[in-house]
Design a protein around this motif. Structure first.
Motif, short mmCIF file in Angstrom:
data_model
loop_
_atom_site.label_atom_id
_atom_site.label_comp_id
_atom_site.label_asym_id
_atom_site.label_seq_id
_atom_site.Cartn_x
_atom_site.Cartn_y
_atom_site.Cartn_z
N MET A 1 0.84 -1.20 0.00
CA MET A 1 0.00 0.00 0.00
C MET A 1 0.88 1.26 0.00
O MET A 1 1.83 1.35 0.78
N MET A 2 0.56 2.18 -0.86
CA MET A 2 1.35 3.41 -0.94
C MET A 2 1.12 4.29 0.28
O MET A 2 -0.02 4.52 0.68
N GLN A 3 2.19 4.76 0.86
CA GLN A 3 2.10 5.71 1.97
C GLN A 3 2.11 7.12 1.42
O GLN A 3 2.92 7.46 0.56
N ILE A 4 1.18 7.95 1.90
CA ILE A 4 1.17 9.36 1.53
C ILE A 4 1.62 10.18 2.73
O ILE A 4 1.03 10.09 3.82
N LYS A 5 2.68 10.95 2.53
CA LYS A 5 3.20 11.81 3.59
C LYS A 5 2.76 13.25 3.33
O LYS A 5 2.81 13.72 2.20
N THR B 1 4.40 3.07 -6.56
CA THR B 1 5.17 4.03 -5.74
C THR B 1 4.96 3.71 -4.26
O THR B 1 3.84 3.49 -3.82
N GLN B 2 6.03 3.71 -3.49
CA GLN B 2 5.94 3.37 -2.08
C GLN B 2 5.55 4.57 -1.22
O GLN B 2 4.76 4.42 -0.27
N VAL B 3 6.12 5.75 -1.52
CA VAL B 3 5.84 6.96 -0.74
C VAL B 3 5.53 8.10 -1.70
O VAL B 3 6.30 8.35 -2.64
N PHE B 4 4.43 8.79 -1.45
CA PHE B 4 4.07 9.97 -2.23
C PHE B 4 3.87 11.13 -1.27
O PHE B 4 3.48 10.94 -0.11
N VAL C 1 -2.54 10.66 -7.79
CA VAL C 1 -2.39 9.62 -6.76
C VAL C 1 -2.65 8.25 -7.36
O VAL C 1 -1.90 7.29 -7.09
N ASN C 2 -3.67 8.13 -8.17
CA ASN C 2 -3.98 6.83 -8.79
C ASN C 2 -2.86 6.37 -9.72
O ASN C 2 -2.54 5.17 -9.79
N THR C 3 -2.25 7.31 -10.44
CA THR C 3 -1.13 6.97 -11.31
C THR C 3 0.01 6.36 -10.51
O THR C 3 0.61 5.35 -10.91
N HIS C 4 0.31 6.95 -9.36
CA HIS C 4 1.41 6.43 -8.54
C HIS C 4 1.04 5.12 -7.87
O HIS C 4 1.90 4.24 -7.71
N ARG C 5 -0.21 4.95 -7.49
CA ARG C 5 -0.62 3.66 -6.92
C ARG C 5 -0.48 2.56 -7.96
O ARG C 5 -0.02 1.45 -7.66
#
Length: 273
Positions: free
Chosen positions: A1-5, A227-230, A219-223
Motif C-alpha cells: 500500500m502506498m504511503q502518503i506523507k 510508488t511506495q511513498v508519495f 495519486v492513482n497513477t502512482h498507486r
C-alpha cells in the motif's frame, strides 16, 4: 500500500522561531516541512538538528535563485540546488527559470538540475508556477516532450489563473503533465487567482472539485505503478495570496485552519489514518 506523507510549507508560519514553527508542524500531525535550506552554515546546522529532534522529513524548496543576467541566475540556481542537497531532503522542489528566458536557456537550466540531481543523489522537481518556465500549459508541454525524464511538482492553481480556465479544453496536456507529477501542492485556485479565499466555502466547491480530480488522477497513477511513498503539501499562503479586508487588513480566513482542513480532507480521501 502506498504511503502518503503530508508536509507543511514554512511559508505563512508565524511562530517567532524556526524551532517553534517546526514543533507546531509536528504536533499538527504533518510528516515533514517544505522550505528552503539556508545558505549559511550556522542556519543549516540548526535546521539539521531540529529536523532530527522532531523527526520531520524535509522537502527542500528552491525559489530564491536570482540575478540581473541569465549567467548570474544560473550560478545562483546551482548554488541553491547544491545547498539544498547538503541536508539530504527527499527532493528539491524548484521554481525554475523565468517565463521570458529563451528555450535554449531554459533547457540549460533543466539539464543542470538533472546533472546536480545525479551528482548529489537528490532529485529535482520543477514546480508549475507563474513567472517560471512552467508558467503555462503549452510551454511546459514543450519541455516535457524535450526532456522525457523531467518531473513536476503540481501546483495547477497557477495554470488556472494564467489560462483563465479550469483547463477543460486541454485534456491531452493535462494528462501528460499528470503523468510526470511526483509531488502535489494542494492549493485551490480559480480562473482569476491562484488561491480561493476559503476552500470550505460553498462558492468555491467547483474550483475545489477540479483540483481534487487532478489530484486523484496523480495519486492513482502512482498507486498503479507501485510508488511506495508519495508527498502532498497543502500550500495555502498568506497575503497577497490570502485576500484581506480593505483598511483593516484582516485575512478573510484562518490560514493555519485551511491548511489543516486540506490535510485532513486528503488524508480521509486517500485512506490515510
Amino acid at each position: 500500500m502506498m504511503q502518503i506523507k503530508f508536509f507543511r510549507a514554512i511559508w505563512g508560519m508565524e511562530e517567532p522561531t524556526l524551532q517553534a514553527n517546526l514543533l507546531k508542524i509536528k504536533e499538527a500531525g504533518f510528516d515533514g516541512v517544505e522550505m528552503m535550506v539556508p545558505l549559511d552554515t550556522k542556519s543549516q546546522e540548526e535546521l539539521r538538528e531540529l529536523l532530527k529532534e522532531f523527526r520531520l522529513d524535509l522537502i527542500a524548496s528552491q525559489w530564491a535563485a536570482s540575478g540581473r543576467t541569465y549567467t548570474e541566475y544560473l550560478r545562483s540556481f546551482e548554488e541553491h540546488l547544491y545547498t539544498n542537497a547538503l541536508l539530504k531532503p527527499l527532493f528539491s522542489n524548484s521554481q525554475t527559470g523565468k517565463d521570458y528566458y529563451s528555450p535554449d536557456q531554459t533547457a540549460q537550466l533543466i539539464q543542470r538540475a538533472a546533472e546536480i540531481a545525479q551528482e548529489t543523489g537528490v532529485p529535482v522537481l520543477h514546480e508549475t508556477h507563474r513567472g517560471k518556465f512552467t508558467f503555462h500549459t503549452r510551454s511546459t508541454e514543450y519541455f516535457l516532450h524535450k526532456f522525457p525524464d523531467l518531473r513536476l511538482a503540481a501546483d495547477f492553481s497557477h495554470w488556472c489563473n494564467v489560462c483563465e480556465s479550469f483547463l477543460d479544453d486541454q485534456p491531452e496536456i493535462m494528462d501528460l503533465a499528470i503523468s510526470r507529477v511526483d509531488h502535489i501542492h494542494a492549493r485551490v485556485g480559480h480562473t482569476q487567482s491562484t488561491q480561493v479565499s476559503d476552500p470550505r466555502a460553498p462558492e468555491w466547491q467547483e474550483a475545489l472539485q477540479h483540483h481534487l480530480n487532478w489530484w486523484d488522477a496523480i495519486v492513482n497513477t502512482h498507486r498503479q505503478k507501485g510508488t511506495q511513498v508519495f508527498t502532498i503539501c497543502p500550500e495555502f499562503g498568506p497575503y497577497p495570496y490570502m485576500p484581506e479586508k480593505p483598511y483593516s487588513r484582516e485575512p478573510l480566513a484562518d490560514l493555519w485552519e485551511i491548511n489543516l482542513y486540506m490535510k485532513d480532507l486528503l488524508q480521509k480521501r486517500y485512506n490515510q489514518v
